[in-house]
Design a protein around this motif. Structure first.
Motif, short mmCIF file in Angstrom:
data_model
loop_
_atom_site.label_atom_id
_atom_site.label_comp_id
_atom_site.label_asym_id
_atom_site.label_seq_id
_atom_site.Cartn_x
_atom_site.Cartn_y
_atom_site.Cartn_z
N PRO A 150 68.00 43.76 12.30
CA PRO A 150 67.08 43.66 11.55
C PRO A 150 66.00 45.27 12.26
O PRO A 150 65.02 45.07 12.72
CB PRO A 150 66.58 42.18 11.69
CG PRO A 150 67.14 42.17 13.56
CD PRO A 150 69.06 42.43 12.77
N ILE A 151 66.46 46.39 12.03
CA ILE A 151 66.12 46.76 13.04
C ILE A 151 65.90 49.09 11.99
O ILE A 151 66.94 48.50 11.26
CB ILE A 151 66.50 47.80 14.39
CG1 ILE A 151 67.78 48.01 14.05
CG2 ILE A 151 66.15 46.89 15.18
CD1 ILE A 151 68.47 48.98 15.40
N ARG A 152 65.37 49.82 11.97
CA ARG A 152 65.87 50.95 11.41
C ARG A 152 66.62 52.54 12.35
O ARG A 152 66.59 51.75 14.06
CB ARG A 152 64.66 51.13 11.77
CG ARG A 152 63.46 50.77 10.01
CD ARG A 152 62.44 52.18 10.29
NE ARG A 152 61.69 51.33 9.51
CZ ARG A 152 61.14 51.09 8.08
NH1 ARG A 152 62.21 51.65 7.37
NH2 ARG A 152 60.62 50.23 7.91
N HIS A 153 67.97 51.77 11.62
CA HIS A 153 68.93 53.63 13.09
C HIS A 153 69.23 53.97 11.97
O HIS A 153 69.01 54.43 10.72
CB HIS A 153 70.35 52.47 13.50
CG HIS A 153 71.04 53.42 14.15
ND1 HIS A 153 71.73 53.33 13.78
CD2 HIS A 153 70.18 53.51 16.17
CE1 HIS A 153 72.44 54.03 14.70
NE2 HIS A 153 71.79 53.31 16.24
N ASP A 154 69.67 55.74 12.61
CA ASP A 154 70.26 56.21 11.31
C ASP A 154 71.54 56.41 10.99
O ASP A 154 71.71 56.06 9.85
CB ASP A 154 70.25 58.24 12.38
CG ASP A 154 71.22 57.19 13.40
OD1 ASP A 154 71.47 56.52 14.05
OD2 ASP A 154 71.78 59.20 14.11
N HIS A 155 72.34 54.65 11.78
CA HIS A 155 73.62 54.63 10.81
C HIS A 155 74.08 52.96 10.56
O HIS A 155 74.78 52.91 9.38
CB HIS A 155 74.23 54.56 12.40
CG HIS A 155 75.43 56.49 12.49
ND1 HIS A 155 76.65 55.75 12.73
CD2 HIS A 155 75.06 57.37 12.01
CE1 HIS A 155 77.12 57.03 13.30
NE2 HIS A 155 75.73 58.20 13.01
N TYR A 156 72.85 52.50 10.15
CA TYR A 156 72.43 51.10 10.16
C TYR A 156 70.83 50.37 10.11
O TYR A 156 70.44 51.37 10.28
CB TYR A 156 73.49 50.04 10.86
CG TYR A 156 73.30 50.04 12.04
CD1 TYR A 156 72.33 49.41 12.90
CD2 TYR A 156 74.48 50.57 12.96
CE1 TYR A 156 72.08 48.97 14.28
CE2 TYR A 156 73.90 50.60 14.34
CZ TYR A 156 73.08 49.59 15.12
OH TYR A 156 73.06 49.83 16.71
N LYS A 183 64.41 45.39 22.93
CA LYS A 183 62.90 47.10 23.27
C LYS A 183 63.02 47.04 24.48
O LYS A 183 63.02 47.11 25.26
CB LYS A 183 61.94 45.31 22.82
CG LYS A 183 61.20 45.13 21.87
CD LYS A 183 60.02 44.49 21.61
CE LYS A 183 60.13 43.07 20.27
NZ LYS A 183 58.58 42.95 20.58
N VAL A 184 62.98 48.55 23.63
CA VAL A 184 62.73 49.94 25.32
C VAL A 184 61.45 51.31 24.47
O VAL A 184 61.50 51.89 23.67
CB VAL A 184 64.11 50.36 25.57
CG1 VAL A 184 64.76 51.18 24.71
CG2 VAL A 184 64.13 50.97 27.16
N ALA A 185 60.50 51.11 25.06
CA ALA A 185 60.00 52.29 25.52
C ALA A 185 59.16 51.85 23.64
O ALA A 185 59.14 53.32 23.32
CB ALA A 185 60.79 53.67 25.71
N GLY A 186 59.29 50.73 23.51
CA GLY A 186 57.59 50.76 21.75
C GLY A 186 59.23 51.10 20.47
O GLY A 186 59.35 50.75 19.59
N ARG A 187 60.06 51.27 21.58
CA ARG A 187 61.87 50.93 20.66
C ARG A 187 62.64 49.75 20.35
O ARG A 187 62.11 49.34 20.83
CB ARG A 187 62.69 52.99 20.49
CG ARG A 187 63.29 53.09 19.17
CD ARG A 187 64.50 54.09 19.49
NE ARG A 187 66.13 54.38 18.90
CZ ARG A 187 66.36 54.65 18.81
NH1 ARG A 187 66.62 55.83 19.98
NH2 ARG A 187 67.82 54.34 18.05
N THR A 190 70.07 47.85 18.83
CA THR A 190 70.37 46.36 18.85
C THR A 190 70.20 46.33 20.64
O THR A 190 70.95 46.88 21.78
CB THR A 190 72.04 47.06 17.84
OG1 THR A 190 72.12 47.43 18.48
CG2 THR A 190 71.11 46.33 16.67
N ALA A 191 71.01 44.87 20.54
CA ALA A 191 71.48 44.32 21.98
C ALA A 191 72.76 44.32 21.99
O ALA A 191 73.73 43.08 21.45
CB ALA A 191 71.21 42.92 22.34
N GLY A 192 73.82 45.19 22.45
CA GLY A 192 74.98 45.90 22.66
C GLY A 192 75.44 46.96 22.23
O GLY A 192 74.38 48.16 22.09
N GLY A 193 76.40 47.52 22.38
CA GLY A 193 77.11 48.48 22.00
C GLY A 193 77.10 49.49 23.17
O GLY A 193 76.23 49.43 24.02
N GLY A 194 76.55 50.54 22.56
CA GLY A 194 76.61 51.87 23.60
C GLY A 194 74.73 51.52 24.35
O GLY A 194 74.86 51.94 24.81
#
Length: 280
Positions: A150-156, A183-187, A190-194
């Motif tokens: 449930p976020i904005r990402h260039d791949h998903y 959440k990191v630096a206001g962004r 996902t919690a996992g992966g890269g």
């Protein structure tokens, strides 16, 4: 203490979304396969920590390595579906998706000897472009999906989707368990992966604690290839893809050990059953 969902997306190093435009599927069988050895490393890590998890596995892998799938099940872990060959759901229509689900489930159940009731879309590719996908999962008898970021990402990403477990199909038993957001630096990520590999453990620790404080189990994921710093390098891949895929592979195993020791973890089918009861 809430039990959180520990999950592994079982695919080989050449099957990832970052390389889908660089490595042709027709070449997969000619490349070095490392998924069995890497997944065995993950099994050993989990055994040492005394935790059970869910392995969302490609049907392609199950067909070629049925003994690996049997070992996963015999160790007490859940075998769930990751589709057949890591094709994103939004690139299929409902008919093709239905066939993909059926082929993957048949291979996984034949190899594991257990019923497959959970599904995760490759690259979290169930989103607003696939309004039919959850209905297909419900019709096929799946009890839960964990396919939405449930976020904005260039791949998903499906930023408008709920952050906690919900029923995506009216009058159906299917539960959707979105991946937990950090959440990191206001962004939001996902919690996992890269992201987990690249960033300090405290980012994911905080995300898990925040979810638990809200009464929600966290859902965490990673891949077997992420514990394999010796994997082949794809020289002609885009720089961004190489940075995402290869960064800090050597740190991953230690980071996982620390995360697993910090929180309570379990299989996602058990979490889905609990959430289904809670939602009524």
């Amino acid at each position: 203490m809430l039990v959180n969902g520990l999950s592994v997306d079982v695919e080989d190093w050449f099957q990832v979304g970052a390389f889908e435009k660089t490595i042709a599927r027709d070449d997969w069988d000619r490349l070095e396969h490392r998924v069995e050895a890497n997944t065995d490393r993950v099994l050993a890590l989990f055994d040492g920590a005394g935790v059970r998890a869910t392995f969302f596995t490609l049907g392609w892998v199950a067909k070629r390595y049925p003994a690996l799938i049997r070992r996963i099940a015999e160790a007490g872990h859940e075998v769930a579906s990751h589709g057949w060959a890591h094709q994103r759901v939004f690139t299929m229509d409902a008919k093709a998706f239905r066939a993909d689900l059926a082929d993957a489930r048949a291979a996984l159940e034949d190899a594991s000897g257990a019923k497959v009731t959970g599904y995760r879309a490759p690259s979290f590719s169930i989103d607003k472009r696939t309004p039919w996908a959850h209905a297909e999962l419900a019709e096929a008898g799946y009890l839960y999906s964990s396919s939405i970021a449930p976020i904005r990402h260039d791949h998903y990403g499906w930023p408008e989707a709920p952050r906690a477990a919900f029923r995506p199909v009216a009058d159906a038993g299917l539960i959707e368990l979105p991946i937990t957001i950090a959440k990191v630096a206001g962004r939001e990520i996902t919690a996992g992966g890269g992201f987990f590999r690249l960033l300090p453990n405290r980012i994911t620790d905080q995300a898990v604690r925040r979810a638990n404080a809200e009464g929600t189990p966290a859902i965490f994921y990673f891949h077997p290839w992420e514990v394999d710093p010796g994997q082949p390098r794809v020289a002609n891949a885009p720089l961004k893809s190489k940075l995402r895929h290869y960064a800090r592979l050597s740190a991953m195993a230690g980071k996982l050990e620390r995360l697993i020791a910090t929180h309570a973890w379990g299989r996602i089918d058990a979490i889905a059953a609990h959430e289904a009861e809670r939602l009524g």
